[in-house]
Design an enzyme around this catalytic site. Structure first.
Site, short mmCIF file in Angstrom:
data_model
loop_
_atom_site.label_atom_id
_atom_site.label_comp_id
_atom_site.label_asym_id
_atom_site.label_seq_id
_atom_site.Cartn_x
_atom_site.Cartn_y
_atom_site.Cartn_z
CG HIS A 132 -2.16 1.21 1.23
ND1 HIS A 132 -3.15 0.76 0.89
CD2 HIS A 132 -1.93 2.39 0.57
CE1 HIS A 132 -4.26 2.29 1.16
NE2 HIS A 132 -3.14 2.55 1.48
CG HIS A 139 -1.84 6.62 -2.55
ND1 HIS A 139 -2.68 6.36 -3.45
CD2 HIS A 139 -1.86 5.82 -1.10
CE1 HIS A 139 -3.40 5.81 -2.33
NE2 HIS A 139 -2.92 5.62 -1.00
NE ARG A 168 0.20 20.65 -14.59
CZ ARG A 168 -0.72 21.07 -15.04
NH1 ARG A 168 -1.27 20.95 -16.17
NH2 ARG A 168 -1.43 21.39 -13.89
CG ASP A 178 -6.68 5.46 -6.79
OD1 ASP A 178 -6.17 6.29 -7.80
OD2 ASP A 178 -6.19 5.22 -5.48
N GLY A 203 -9.20 8.34 -2.07
CA GLY A 203 -9.97 9.42 -1.90
C GLY A 203 -10.98 9.71 -0.78
CG HIS A 262 -7.74 3.76 -0.05
ND1 HIS A 262 -7.17 2.74 -1.20
CD2 HIS A 262 -7.21 4.31 0.80
CE1 HIS A 262 -6.26 3.89 -1.31
NE2 HIS A 262 -5.91 3.98 -0.13
CD GLU A 319 -7.85 6.44 5.52
OE1 GLU A 319 -7.68 6.34 4.31
OE2 GLU A 319 -6.25 6.70 5.31
CG ASP A 331 -1.57 6.18 2.81
OD1 ASP A 331 -1.87 5.76 1.98
OD2 ASP A 331 -2.36 6.41 3.91
N1 ADE Z 1 -5.13 8.53 -1.01
C1 ADE Z 1 -3.66 8.66 -1.04
N2 ADE Z 1 -3.91 8.41 0.36
C2 ADE Z 1 -4.65 8.16 0.65
C3 ADE Z 1 -5.53 7.96 2.06
N3 ADE Z 1 -4.64 7.79 3.00
N4 ADE Z 1 -6.69 7.40 2.18
C4 ADE Z 1 -7.33 7.74 0.68
N5 ADE Z 1 -7.00 8.31 -0.47
C5 ADE Z 1 -6.08 8.14 -0.02
ZN ZN Z 2 -3.67 4.62 0.71
#
Ligand code: ADE
Ligand code: ZN
Length: 351
Positions: free
Chosen positions: A16, A18, A71, A140, A173, A200, A203, A281
């Site tokens: 996990h 990004h 970009r 995602d 998101g 996700h 959270e 994350d």
């Molecule tokens: N995008 C990047 N980090 C995130 C998170 N912790 N929760 C939801 N979307 C995300």
């Molecule tokens: Zn995440």
């Protein structure tokens, strides 16, 4: 050997992370300048101060600005290559990396999906050739853009994508106000094309979001999922089915999900028998790295060394790899852990 040295030496996998949240502040400043984007900070210290999140919506607003700095194809290739370098520095052998094509293509604009996929794969190939690290992709859907969901699912599910390292469809998101059920059609499409379901959930919303992700999206792994701790029946289900959770302790602190590592449910989730993994994350935004998360897991969340090793092996067990690939990696990791502990006389959790 200190705990830090041991953790760094362990071969690891990360499930996990990004891509946009892994861009180093130094790189972000250069990309912003190259692309004519003005950021509210002009040096690394300023960016670090900017990365102080008042709440989840504030985090997302900053995230959107970061996305706007990526970009050109070479920007994406560089972000991937640099994350690959960070993998090598931490002895992360394998990672499943999330990125948000809907944001880059439909919001920022300029690139087509095949150009974006080629760009991340250029970075991946370079990182593999230089550092020997392996990556797979999880494009995602960003929940606050539900109108983009089917398009993103179609991109992710294309033959070209699956040949180009895409293994799952993600959902990121804001969870509040955007329940999993809204995205059922997109995940059904991805499933029909052989992609895994990796949303996700749990959270910033409680157990109902995780139930929804399981029931409406066929979730095979849960991003975060920590709030399962609030529902004994859900815990029982997740244990029985061994649904992996991708836990990100520092992220949860930075985004106000829990007030402290001491209050974080990581240890309780492990003790309850869940298949828990630990991840970073958005490492650049939370000023962390996978090795830091492993250290916090032991020093601040109370995992024993044996529990940490199981958590580390769980990342391989839960990876979207073939059974043969998993077996090979598990054997390699287990042998390395035994050797490292024997070499350094680590019977107990080192101090
Ligand atoms: N995008 C990047 N980090 C995130 C998170 N912790 N929760 C939801 N979307 C995300
Ligand atoms: Zn995440």
């Amino acid at each position: 050997m200190s705990l830090d040295e041991y953790i760094r030496a362990m071969p690891k996998a990360e499930l996990h992370v990004h891509l946009e949240g892994a861009v180093h502040p130094e790189t972000l400043l250069e990309l912003a300048a190259d692309n004519g984007v003005s950021l509210p900070a002009s040096d690394v210290e300023g960016l670090r101060r900017w990365y102080t999140f008042r709440d989840f919506d504030h985090f997302l607003a900053i995230y959107a600005m970061i996305c706007g700095c990526l970009r050109r194809p070479e920007d994406f290739a560089r972000a991937v290559y640099e994350y690959g370098r960070s993998m090598a520095e931490q002895n992360i052998r394998y990672a499943e990396v999330t990125f948000s094509p809907g944001t880059h293509i439909l919001r920022t604009g300029g690139l087509a999906w095949h150009e974006l996929l080629d760009a991340v794969n250029a970075g991946r190939t370079r990182a593999h050739d230089e550092f020997g690290v392996e990556m797979r992709w999880i494009p995602d859907i960003v929940r606050c853009n539900p109108d983009t969901a089917l398009t993103v699912a179609e991109w992710a599910a294309s033959e070209q994508s699956r040949a180009g390292g895409v293994v799952a469809l993600g959902l990121g998101g804001p969870e509040v106000g955007y329940p999993p059920e809204w995205f059922a059609e997109a995940f059904a499409l991805a499933h029909r094309h052989g992609l895994h379901s990796n949303p996700h959930a749990g959270e910033t919303v409680g157990p109902e979001s995780i139930w929804g992700a399981l029931r409406a999206l066929g979730a095979e792994r849960i991003g975060h999922g920590v709030r399962a701790i609030e529902d004994p029946a859900l815990l029982e289900h997740l244990v029985a089915q061994q649904v992996p959770l991708e836990v990100n302790p520092t992220s949860n602190l930075c985004l106000g999900v829990y007030p402290s590592y001491a209050a974080h449910p990581l240890k309780r989730l492990v003790e309850a028998g869940l298949l828990v993994t630990v991840n970073s994350d958005d490492p650049a935004l939370f000023n962390t790295a996978l090795v830091d998360e492993y250290r916090h897991a032991v020093e601040d969340c109370g995992l024993s060394l044996d529990e940490l090793e199981e958590v580390a092996l769980n990342a391989v067990r839960a990876a979207y790899l073939s059974p043969d690939e998993k077996t090979a990696l598990l054997t390699e990791f287990e042998e390395a852990y035994a050797r490292l502990r024997a070499e350094h006389g680590l019977e107990e959790t080192p101090k």
